[in-house]
Design a protein around this motif. Sequence first.
Motif, PDB file in Angstrom:
ATOM      1  N   PHE A  23       0.806  -1.183  -0.152  1.00 16.36           N
ATOM      2  CA  PHE A  23       0.184   0.006   0.063  1.00 16.36           C
ATOM      3  C   PHE A  23       0.919   1.405  -0.022  1.00 16.36           C
ATOM      4  O   PHE A  23       1.819   1.170   0.736  1.00 16.36           O
ATOM      5  N   SER A  27      -2.571   5.732   0.157  1.00 10.98           N
ATOM      6  CA  SER A  27      -3.402   4.894   0.921  1.00 10.98           C
ATOM      7  C   SER A  27      -3.327   4.726   2.410  1.00 10.98           C
ATOM      8  O   SER A  27      -4.208   3.809   3.117  1.00 10.98           O
ATOM      9  N   GLN A  33      -8.031   6.190   5.472  1.00  7.21           N
ATOM     10  CA  GLN A  33      -7.373   5.368   4.533  1.00  7.21           C
ATOM     11  C   GLN A  33      -6.840   3.998   5.096  1.00  7.21           C
ATOM     12  O   GLN A  33      -7.187   3.078   4.452  1.00  7.21           O
ATOM     13  N   VAL A  37      -7.732   0.014   3.918  1.00  6.62           N
ATOM     14  CA  VAL A  37      -6.569  -0.745   3.875  1.00  6.62           C
ATOM     15  C   VAL A  37      -7.002  -2.095   4.680  1.00  6.62           C
ATOM     16  O   VAL A  37      -6.802  -3.407   3.944  1.00  6.62           O
ATOM     17  N   TRP A 223      -1.222  -1.597  -4.504  1.00  2.31           N
ATOM     18  CA  TRP A 223      -2.349  -0.588  -4.227  1.00  2.31           C
ATOM     19  C   TRP A 223      -2.100   0.671  -4.108  1.00  2.31           C
ATOM     20  O   TRP A 223      -1.156   1.076  -3.337  1.00  2.31           O
ATOM     21  N   ASP A 225      -3.484   5.065  -5.640  1.00  7.19           N
ATOM     22  CA  ASP A 225      -4.336   5.831  -5.726  1.00  7.19           C
ATOM     23  C   ASP A 225      -4.917   5.870  -7.134  1.00  7.19           C
ATOM     24  O   ASP A 225      -5.983   7.078  -7.596  1.00  7.19           O
ATOM     25  N   ASN A 281      -6.501   0.195  -6.846  1.00  5.46           N
ATOM     26  CA  ASN A 281      -6.862   1.337  -6.608  1.00  5.46           C
ATOM     27  C   ASN A 281      -7.712   1.250  -4.989  1.00  5.46           C
ATOM     28  O   ASN A 281      -8.666   0.720  -5.076  1.00  5.46           O
ATOM     29  N   THR A 282      -6.794   1.884  -3.877  1.00  6.37           N
ATOM     30  CA  THR A 282      -7.297   1.462  -2.553  1.00  6.37           C
ATOM     31  C   THR A 282      -8.557   2.367  -2.415  1.00  6.37           C
ATOM     32  O   THR A 282      -9.439   2.038  -1.773  1.00  6.37           O
ATOM     33  N   ASN A 283      -8.935   3.279  -3.322  1.00  5.23           N
ATOM     34  CA  ASN A 283      -9.971   4.263  -3.247  1.00  5.23           C
ATOM     35  C   ASN A 283     -11.036   3.692  -4.033  1.00  5.23           C
ATOM     36  O   ASN A 283     -12.127   4.198  -4.107  1.00  5.23           O
ATOM     37  N   SER A 285     -11.793  -0.100  -4.841  1.00  3.71           N
ATOM     38  CA  SER A 285     -11.270  -1.697  -4.877  1.00  3.71           C
ATOM     39  C   SER A 285     -12.013  -2.688  -5.679  1.00  3.71           C
ATOM     40  O   SER A 285     -11.543  -3.572  -6.064  1.00  3.71           O
TER      41      SER A 285
END
Length: 455
Positions: A23, A27, A33, A37, A223, A225, A281-283, A285
């Motif tokens: 990450f 993230s 955030q 995760v 991962w 953004d 993309n963590t934002n 998923s």
Amino acid sequence: MMRLPSLHSRGTHTSVGIKVAKFGGSSLADAAQFRKVQAIVQADPERRYVACSAPGKRTAVQDDSKITDLLYLCAEHVRLDVPVDDVFGRIADRYLTIVADLRVQLDLEPQLTHIKAKIEAGAGPDYAASRGEYLNGIILAALLGYQFVDAAEMIFFDATGQLDAERTQATVAARLANVDRAVIPGFYGVLPDGAIKTFSRGGSDITGAIVARGVAADVYENWTDVSGMLMADPRVVTNPRPIDVVSYRELRELAYMGASVLHDEAVFPARQAGIPIHIRNTNDSEATGTLIVAESQPVAHKGTITGIAGRKDFTVIALEKAMMNAERGFGRRVLEVLETNDISFEHMPTSIDTLSLVIADSQLEGKLPKVLEEIRLACRPDSIDVYPNMALIATVGRGMAYTPGMAAKLCGALARDGINIRMIDQGSSELNIIVGVEASNFDPSVRAIYRAFVE
Ligand code: ASP
């Protein structure tokens, strides 16, 4: 007796899936955030090893700073004999707020005091910067209930500062063999004398790849953004399509020409071990992301491209000499001039009596007059012309190989828009076609190529 499958074997029948998830800083920029995760890691029990960056900029905070930058600033303050209390205070606040917001049982104060004292005692920029991921790793491990395994125990640099890949990989494999789930801080390792050394900026990607190789992961998830790579720069092409699958080689071509979401050196350990890298993309998923795979994967659509990338900062030196084709050693002498001036070149298109050198401006900086003079003396060309402000645009795609008409389509698209091609070079692998155009034609060229192949 039933034999349990070995966790680290990659056999088709026995292996239990292992994912390494790295990450990035955005993230893990704040508690919200971290929660994302946590949800991502917990959604898939195969995500057993997690590598992390230091907290990056928070989107909600204007002009926010990356913790890594603040830590470098601390080291710089110490070097200049300026007190670090203010800057370190900001760093400490960020971590303590994250811990408090997450409500994890963790007292970071002793760690923070110790780190501050070491930085003040002159531990240097590498040590200072590395503490960003170190502290974040401790928090993330506590949040996930994973073991914290320090990168300093298993990532080794040699005395010259080069990664000792062999020792590192063997140690990672051995150290993690009996650790079911772990968080490993990214970005750093140790020198032979035990001092901390970091990779270059963005280097947590490399740590993730090293861990993935060490545990023989089935996939290395990176991962970040953005939802993977795009087929072209969104500042040039409106709403370019995402790239679902890209091969390591295509990635290298595209990244070299400026399209990158991953640290260059991170590809190597994964590629060596044949581990696919999945950019996610963590934002968002749910987004497909981009999967980076070995060349051997079948190409879904022949005749299509994977992506377009380019750079604007090139100069062309064009030499002309009657009967150049028959002259022995002409090319060698030209290249010798570059070599003695410590300059590398990108391309060297030739015809019967002409030879051009395409060189990145950064290589030529301050050296051009000397280089021209030396070429004049060494090669006695009839003319030397210099064309600054050249752009190179690479159209890349494994689907282009052995497909007739690709170059024609590309050149046709540029011609239709009245763009003059100054140079064209097709890589021998047929993986890419590179064109050189005036820098002012850069954006229109990328759009024309995109339109011709994608839309
Ligand atoms: N935190 C480090 C940097 O900002 C390393 C990383 O994030 O990968 O460069």
